[in-house]
Design a protein around this motif. Structure first.
Motif, PDB file in Angstrom:
ATOM      1  N   VAL A   8      -3.813   6.025  -4.438  1.00 57.51           N
ATOM      2  CA  VAL A   8      -3.997   4.582  -4.591  1.00 57.51           C
ATOM      3  C   VAL A   8      -4.357   4.285  -6.038  1.00 57.51           C
ATOM      4  N   VAL A  60       0.837  -1.204   0.000  1.00 58.79           N
ATOM      5  CA  VAL A  60       0.000   0.000   0.000  1.00 58.79           C
ATOM      6  C   VAL A  60       0.869   1.250   0.000  1.00 58.79           C
ATOM      7  N   LEU A 100      -1.754  -1.591  -7.211  1.00 61.21           N
ATOM      8  CA  LEU A 100      -1.830  -2.231  -5.901  1.00 61.21           C
ATOM      9  C   LEU A 100      -2.104  -3.721  -6.037  1.00 61.21           C
ATOM     10  N   SER A 118      -8.641   1.518  -1.918  1.00 57.30           N
ATOM     11  CA  SER A 118      -7.685   0.421  -1.716  1.00 57.30           C
ATOM     12  C   SER A 118      -8.375  -0.868  -1.299  1.00 57.30           C
TER      13      SER A 118
END
Length: 301
Positions: free
Chosen positions: A72, A62, A77, A151
């Motif tokens: 993000v 992260v 990710l 996220s």
């Protein structure tokens, strides 16, 4: 303040939170071993090097994505989670399968949404990794909740998991506010105002009402301690423990660990929130006993 100095401040806050998360994760995980039960009762750290789990590994992803992209980026990710996945770090079976599919070329959106008969996971896995993001956005709690929500969807799409992630990020952002951390009640009130109506929010309201309780076991019996590994069984108690012990990492850790439950995750969440302020850093001796962060993670995020 220049852009470079602002970025450095964000990075420093986030790294401090990450170190607090890693210590909580690694030390908390030691107490799953029956041989360490007596040490837990005595509030005595066990000997040896403390090895962290998936909580820390995913938190590193992260933070590395946030530092690289300035926000993000969900695709980045998902790739980082999949490519950095170490099967020996205690991942749950649903996430293991999800990350395998991503490595094999699947778009993360479909398998993440399909988990648990299309309801998405309501586990605590997205909340456990998010405190450093909140610290990155110190003083910008609304933005922290927004980025945390984004996220969460990569692996956990159930409403409760998403709200739990938002709540932890909001708490860390409030604690890391350069203007100063709020008090316990103001912290929980601030988080409650920032998250949608949900079982997690209801639990946070109960947590706020129990701030004057000194018996953590009683509080955990009401709020949960992560035994069910769900966000709403984990986040309210961890925010209660963090709020009760702002600026005192050791007390926050022992209060959290001694109620049992999902100790690596609960202690990671509490550690990441409390360490988001300079006054809440873990003891140096504990940091030295904790396994170093992964080699792929930059020492300067």
């Amino acid at each position: 303040m220049t852009a470079d100095s602002s970025l450095k401040r964000r990075s420093d806050r986030a790294l401090a939170s990450l170190r607090g998360l890693a210590v909580g994760d690694a030390l908390g995980s030691q107490f799953f071993a029956p041989s360490n039960y007596p040490a837990l009762k005595r509030r005595e750290p066990p000997s040896g090097v403390w090895r962290w789990t998936d909580d820390t590994e995913m938190a590193c992803s992260v933070l590395s994505v946030l530092a690289e992209h300035g926000r993000v980026d969900q695709d980045a990710l998902a790739r980082s989670f999949a490519e950095r996945h170490d099967a020996d770090r205690g991942y749950g079976p649903a996430v293991i399968r999800l990350l395998r599919l991503i490595r094999e070329g699947d778009d993360w959106r479909e398998p993440a949404a399909a988990l648990f008969n299309g309801h998405g996971s309501w586990g605590n896995g997205a909340a456990m990794r998010i405190a450093p993001l909140g610290a990155w956005y110190g003083g910008e709690a609304e933005q922290a909740t927004h980025q945390a929500e984004i996220s969460s969807y990569v692996t956990h799409q159930h409403r409760e998991a998403v709200v739990g992630t938002m709540a932890v990020a909001a708490a860390a952002a409030l604690v890391a506010d350069p203007a100063g951390s709020p008090g316990p009640e103001a912290l929980l009130d601030g988080v409650i105002e920032l998250v949608p109506r949900s079982a997690v929010q209801a639990g946070l309201r109960r947590a706020r009402d129990m701030l004057d309780y000194g018996d953590a076991a009683t509080v955990a019996a009401v709020l949960g301690s992560g035994r069910r590994t769900s966000a709403h069984d984990t986040v309210p108690f961890t925010l209660w423990a963090a709020a009760r012990h702002l600026g005192d990492y050791e007390r926050a850790f022992w209060t959290t660990a001694q109620v049992g439950g999902d100790m690596d995750t609960t202690c990671a969440i509490v550690g990441g929130i409390v360490a988001a302020s300079a006054a809440g850093a873990p003891p140096q001796a504990w940091q030295e006993r904790t396994e170093p962060l992964p080699a792929w993670f930059p020492t300067e995020a």
